[in-house]
Scaffold this motif. Structure first.
Motif, PDB file in Angstrom:
ATOM      1  N   ALA A   1      50.298  32.241  49.933  1.00 26.62           N
ATOM      2  CA  ALA A   1      49.242  31.252  50.308  1.00 26.62           C
ATOM      3  C   ALA A   1      48.010  31.597  50.302  1.00 26.62           C
ATOM      4  CB  ALA A   1      49.584  31.128  52.014  1.00 26.62           C
ATOM      5  N   ASP A   2      47.804  32.869  49.784  1.00 24.44           N
ATOM      6  CA  ASP A   2      46.319  33.595  49.551  1.00 24.44           C
ATOM      7  C   ASP A   2      45.782  32.221  48.441  1.00 24.44           C
ATOM      8  OD1 ASP A   2      46.836  35.479  51.318  1.00 24.44           O
ATOM      9  OD2 ASP A   2      47.060  36.993  49.583  1.00 24.44           O
ATOM     10  N   PRO A   3      44.469  32.240  48.627  1.00 20.42           N
ATOM     11  CA  PRO A   3      43.795  31.240  47.560  1.00 20.42           C
ATOM     12  C   PRO A   3      44.053  32.008  46.043  1.00 20.42           C
ATOM     13  CG  PRO A   3      42.313  31.712  49.340  1.00 20.42           C
ATOM     14  CD  PRO A   3      43.679  32.617  49.481  1.00 20.42           C
ATOM     15  N   VAL A   4      44.159  31.095  44.994  1.00 16.72           N
ATOM     16  CA  VAL A   4      44.355  31.673  43.800  1.00 16.72           C
ATOM     17  C   VAL A   4      43.071  31.704  43.012  1.00 16.72           C
ATOM     18  CG1 VAL A   4      45.642  31.260  41.538  1.00 16.72           C
ATOM     19  CG2 VAL A   4      46.735  30.734  43.749  1.00 16.72           C
ATOM     20  N   ALA A   5      42.614  32.689  42.375  1.00 15.17           N
ATOM     21  CA  ALA A   5      41.275  32.848  41.704  1.00 15.17           C
ATOM     22  C   ALA A   5      41.181  31.769  40.645  1.00 15.17           C
ATOM     23  CB  ALA A   5      41.156  34.278  41.164  1.00 15.17           C
ATOM     24  N   GLU A   6      40.155  31.301  40.427  1.00 14.83           N
ATOM     25  CA  GLU A   6      40.073  30.504  39.049  1.00 14.83           C
ATOM     26  C   GLU A   6      39.997  31.296  37.745  1.00 14.83           C
ATOM     27  OE1 GLU A   6      36.632  27.968  39.448  1.00 14.83           O
ATOM     28  OE2 GLU A   6      37.246  27.010  41.361  1.00 14.83           O
ATOM     29  N   ASP A   7      39.497  32.476  37.929  1.00 18.46           N
ATOM     30  CA  ASP A   7      39.438  33.206  36.721  1.00 18.46           C
ATOM     31  C   ASP A   7      41.063  33.686  36.269  1.00 18.46           C
ATOM     32  OD1 ASP A   7      39.349  36.232  35.521  1.00 18.46           O
ATOM     33  OD2 ASP A   7      37.730  35.185  34.899  1.00 18.46           O
ATOM     34  N   ALA A   8      41.351  33.546  35.075  1.00 19.91           N
ATOM     35  CA  ALA A   8      42.829  33.865  34.579  1.00 19.91           C
ATOM     36  C   ALA A   8      43.038  35.454  34.909  1.00 19.91           C
ATOM     37  CB  ALA A   8      43.062  33.094  33.405  1.00 19.91           C
TER      38      ALA A   8
ATOM     39  N   CYS B   1      48.613  39.038  40.944  1.00 18.29           N
ATOM     40  CA  CYS B   1      50.037  38.977  40.935  1.00 18.29           C
ATOM     41  C   CYS B   1      50.596  40.433  40.588  1.00 18.29           C
ATOM     42  CB  CYS B   1      50.578  37.898  39.909  1.00 18.29           C
ATOM     43  SG  CYS B   1      49.852  36.180  40.265  1.00 18.29           S
ATOM     44  N   ALA B   2      49.768  41.049  39.756  1.00 18.08           N
ATOM     45  CA  ALA B   2      50.613  42.365  39.250  1.00 18.08           C
ATOM     46  C   ALA B   2      50.442  43.364  40.396  1.00 18.08           C
ATOM     47  CB  ALA B   2      49.844  42.808  38.102  1.00 18.08           C
ATOM     48  N   GLN B   3      49.219  43.361  41.127  1.00 16.22           N
ATOM     49  CA  GLN B   3      48.914  44.317  42.300  1.00 16.22           C
ATOM     50  C   GLN B   3      49.396  44.017  43.603  1.00 16.22           C
ATOM     51  OE1 GLN B   3      44.607  44.742  41.881  1.00 16.22           O
ATOM     52  NE2 GLN B   3      44.870  45.187  39.707  1.00 16.22           N
ATOM     53  N   THR B   4      49.586  42.763  43.958  1.00 19.12           N
ATOM     54  CA  THR B   4      49.881  42.274  45.304  1.00 19.12           C
ATOM     55  C   THR B   4      51.196  41.726  45.477  1.00 19.12           C
ATOM     56  OG1 THR B   4      47.460  41.972  45.666  1.00 19.12           O
ATOM     57  CG2 THR B   4      49.064  40.897  47.041  1.00 19.12           C
ATOM     58  N   LEU B   5      51.382  40.672  44.605  1.00 21.09           N
ATOM     59  CA  LEU B   5      52.755  39.867  44.798  1.00 21.09           C
ATOM     60  C   LEU B   5      53.929  40.783  44.457  1.00 21.09           C
ATOM     61  CD1 LEU B   5      52.506  36.220  43.502  1.00 21.09           C
ATOM     62  CD2 LEU B   5      52.712  37.169  45.711  1.00 21.09           C
ATOM     63  N   ILE B   6      53.963  41.536  43.216  1.00 18.64           N
ATOM     64  CA  ILE B   6      55.034  42.423  42.914  1.00 18.64           C
ATOM     65  C   ILE B   6      55.482  43.527  43.987  1.00 18.64           C
ATOM     66  CG2 ILE B   6      55.863  44.362  41.175  1.00 18.64           C
ATOM     67  CD1 ILE B   6      54.366  42.601  38.969  1.00 18.64           C
ATOM     68  N   ALA B   7      54.263  44.018  44.526  1.00 18.21           N
ATOM     69  CA  ALA B   7      54.499  44.925  45.597  1.00 18.21           C
ATOM     70  C   ALA B   7      55.013  44.267  46.987  1.00 18.21           C
ATOM     71  CB  ALA B   7      53.096  45.515  46.006  1.00 18.21           C
TER      72      ALA B   7
END
Length: 692
Positions: free
Chosen positions: A639-646, A653-659
């Motif tokens: 639910a965290d806001p998604v950064a506009e910068d790709a 995603c690599a650092q937070t979602l995978i963990a």
């Protein structure tokens, strides 16, 4: 099967068919385009189209399609029938040169990285005559390139063709210095394809495999690959039948399927073809992956092409065997019997070494994906650090050249097997190194980093262009030399000295190598986002622009597409995992723990003490609580806001979602080991990997 020669290529509009059906002048013109890269003569298109249609109809085809490779990583096709109306209400089967040469698919719905807006829908497909048309499912498939209305490249084939032209141009320049009249040099590829086969009934009960390609939960089976008994083991009858059927289907399509065997992990296998040009090999490999899935379904299997479908066992790669050959068939990476004296070989070897060192970031980018990140650095794949293995013999030659000393050739040796009845074997001058990302294997280089699901076009675009740049620099220097033999040796010596850091013949899995690679200044991009940010580095933009492979906008678009693709893949995995936990695993665990607790309560009422059962019920309830809590935290992260910068979004995603996903998997896998199999809602690793 005793009719393989007649079967092979029977569904391909190949050279044999063209020679028999086309007028001689048309055939010669088209052949000149295919073999030498000459511009296509527009006047031949109508004749070729008519002959192609007649041949396809005789094979039962009713439709045609421009078969292309958009930036999705898979192929695309839009089918049109051959029918055209007559004035009397009847139809004829017709196919024009215009329809052969040009198609107009929608260009707005494919990934474009900003090159196209939704309202800018027109795109074009253009016939690639260097790759043979073929028939698939009663449809004539015409390999094509794909671009936008304004000419921006939207596919993977066009840059590959450009890179092949670039390396040919520079290699021809270099060969002219050796007095050789060569018109064309081709990059040739032999891609080894690894894959898993599991029962399709099990696949159908695993939403994670269906939606993401890999298992997001799953405890290890009691037996994995530790006994190493699956590798090259005898084929199961069902698998053997699949492979036989696969060979037949591929041979019909002119694909040179040659080798097949069991790989290291349970249910893992490999298919390897004979070498062909980079363009044809890329098309063939894309078609191979599609055919594998169709044939597997006929045999009750699901074919898994994800890089890491099962945690804890080997993942699957696609080893890109790469070499260079002239139009006369000379392999430019063949060292011969005396490589120290083979100056031409040494120059081309040096060009590859320089290219890999200068553009190690691009090679890492070419294999970057969410799936491959799980595989690189594990025991079945090379590390994320790009290095080269050249073997003891060539390393000794390089060391002598760098030191300016004469090199003594290795005498041929024989391996004595020690058994009288067995023949003595001629021994190669060097061992092989399976931990090296980029290894010399006799007369070619094996790039082991690409993932099994990859379109190999990108890898070979990077490799071709980087080597073309090395050869360009070499030719610029040598063409001005007054004393060519001396200039050659000086150039080879200086370039090998400058690029020694990329050469490593040791164990790529060791921690010591990671430390040593850092000391040498080699890059180590462990995740896809870390690698992709370097795609648009100025040196890379300049490289592609100089050789006409990509414009700056086209490079930027590819970086944006890959970053967006990575972030979307991770988010899809996270959402799929949440669905598994909320709708399948948690309810099963709650119900099972409730049943245990009720049983404990009933026994206590009867005066029976069952402390172990009570402990088990509490343990399962506790783990279920941890699982639900971890799932809640994962949902909060989503639910965290998604950064506009790709690049920022992908890195998050690599650092937070995978963990957060790993935190969910840990209690889920432990619960699988405690809950009754009859109520566990998913097929286990034991079920999927060790079917009968």
């Amino acid at each position: 099967m005793n009719h393989v020669p007649e079967l092979f290529g029977s569904m391909v509009f190949n050279d044999k068919v063209m020679k028999a059906r086309l007028p001689k002048e048309v055939y010669r013109s088209l052949k000149n385009t295919i073999q030498r890269g000459a511009p296509l003569d527009p006047s031949v298109a109508d004749v070729v189209a008519a002959c192609m249609k007649d041949w396809a109809v005789s094979k039962g085809a009713t439709h045609f399609t421009h078969w292309f490779q958009p930036m999705t990583g898979i192929t695309a096709e839009k089918h049109d029938s051959f029918i055209n109306p007559c004035g009397d209400g009847s139809v004829i089967m017709d196919f024009s040169g215009k329809e052969l040469v040009k198609g107009e698919p929608d260009a707005s719905s494919f990934p474009s990285g900003g090159l196209r807006a939704t309202f800018e829908a027109r795109g074009y497909t253009a016939w690639d005559p260097t790759s043979y048309a073929f028939i698939k499912d009663d449809t004539l498939c015409i390999p094509t390139a794909f671009c936008s209305y304004n000419g921006q490249v939207l596919d993977k084939k066009t840059p590959l063709l450009r890179s092949m032209d670039a390396i040919s141009k520079q290699a021809v320049r270099v060969l002219a210095l050796f007095g050789k009249d060569v018109q064309r040099v081709n990059a040739t590829i032999g891609p080894e394809q690894e894959y898993f086969l599991i029962n399709k009934e099990d696949y159908a009960r695993r939403p994670d495999l269906i939606l993401t390609g890999r298992t997001l939960v799953g405890a290890p089976a009691p037996k994995g690959q530790e006994l190493e008994d699956h590798y090259f083991g005898s084929l199961r009858p069902r698998v053997k039948a699949f492979m036989a059927d696969l060979d037949e289907e591929l041979w019909k399509l002119g694909i040179l399927a040659k080798t097949e065997h069991n790989e290291v992990a349970p249910c893992q296998h490999e298919m390897a073809p004979i070498f062909a040009t980079a363009n044809i090999s890329t098309d063939a490999n894309q078609l191979t992956m599609e055919v594998m899935k169709k044939v597997a379904d006929r045999h009750g299997f699901a074919c898994l092409l994800h890089e890491k479908p099962f945690e804890g066992v080997n993942g699957s790669g696609k080893h890109n065997n790469w070499s260079l050959s002239t139009d006369g068939g000379e392999n430019l990476l063949d060292p011969g019997t005396t490589p120290a004296e083979n100056t031409q070989f040494l120059l081309f070897l040096t060009a590859v070494i320089k290219a890999v060192d200068d553009y190690q970031d691009l090679l890492r980018i070419s294999v970057a994906s969410a799936g491959n990140d799980h595989r690189l650095g594990a025991n079945e794949a090379p590390p994320a650090i790009v290095s080269m293995y050249v073997g003891d013999e060539l390393q000794a030659v390089i060391d002598c050249l760098v030191a300016g000393k004469p090199c003594q050739p290795n005498a041929p040796t024989v391996l004595d097997t020690g058994a009288v009845v067995l023949p003595n074997l001629p021994k190669d001058t060097s061992d092989r190194n399976r931990t090296s990302p980029f290894a010399f294997t006799g007369n070619k280089f094996e790039f082991r980093m690409p993932g099994s699901s990859f379109n190999i076009a990108c890898t070979n675009v990077m490799l071709n262009t980087a080597v073309a740049e090395s050869l360009r620099q070499f030719a610029d220097v040598l063409e001005q030399a007054d004393d060519l033999p001396r200039a050659l040796l000086e150039l080879i010596r200086s370039e090998l000295t400058a690029h020694q850091r990329i050469l490593f013949n040791g164990n790529g899995y060791s921690h010591d190598w990671e430390v040593e690679a850092a000391r040498r200044g080699l890059s180590n991009f462990r995740t896809t986002p870390e690698a992709l940010v370097h795609y648009t580095d100025p040196k890379n933009v300049e490289l592609f622009a100089r050789h006409g492979v990509y414009t700056q906008d086209e490079i930027q678009s590819r970086q944006d597409i890959l970053l967006d693709e990575y972030a979307k893949a991770i988010r899809i995995e996270a959402l799929t995992l949440l669905d598994l936990v909320r709708c399948r695993i948690s309810p099963a665990c709650v119900n099972y723990a409730t049943g245990l607790a009720q049983g404990v309560s009933t026994k206590k009422q009867l005066g029976i003490e069952v402390p172990q059962e009570e402990t088990l019920a509490r343990h399962i309830s506790s783990l279920t609580g941890q699982l639900i809590q971890a799932a809640d935290q994962l949902e909060g992260r989503l639910a965290d806001p998604v950064a506009e910068d790709a690049s920022v979004a992908a890195s998050w995603c690599a650092q937070t979602l995978i963990a957060a996903m790993d935190a969910v998997r840990t209690p889920a896998d432990r619960l699988e080991q405690l809950v009754d199999r009859s109520v566990w809602p998913l097929p286990t690793y034991s079920d999927m990997l060790f079917y009968v």
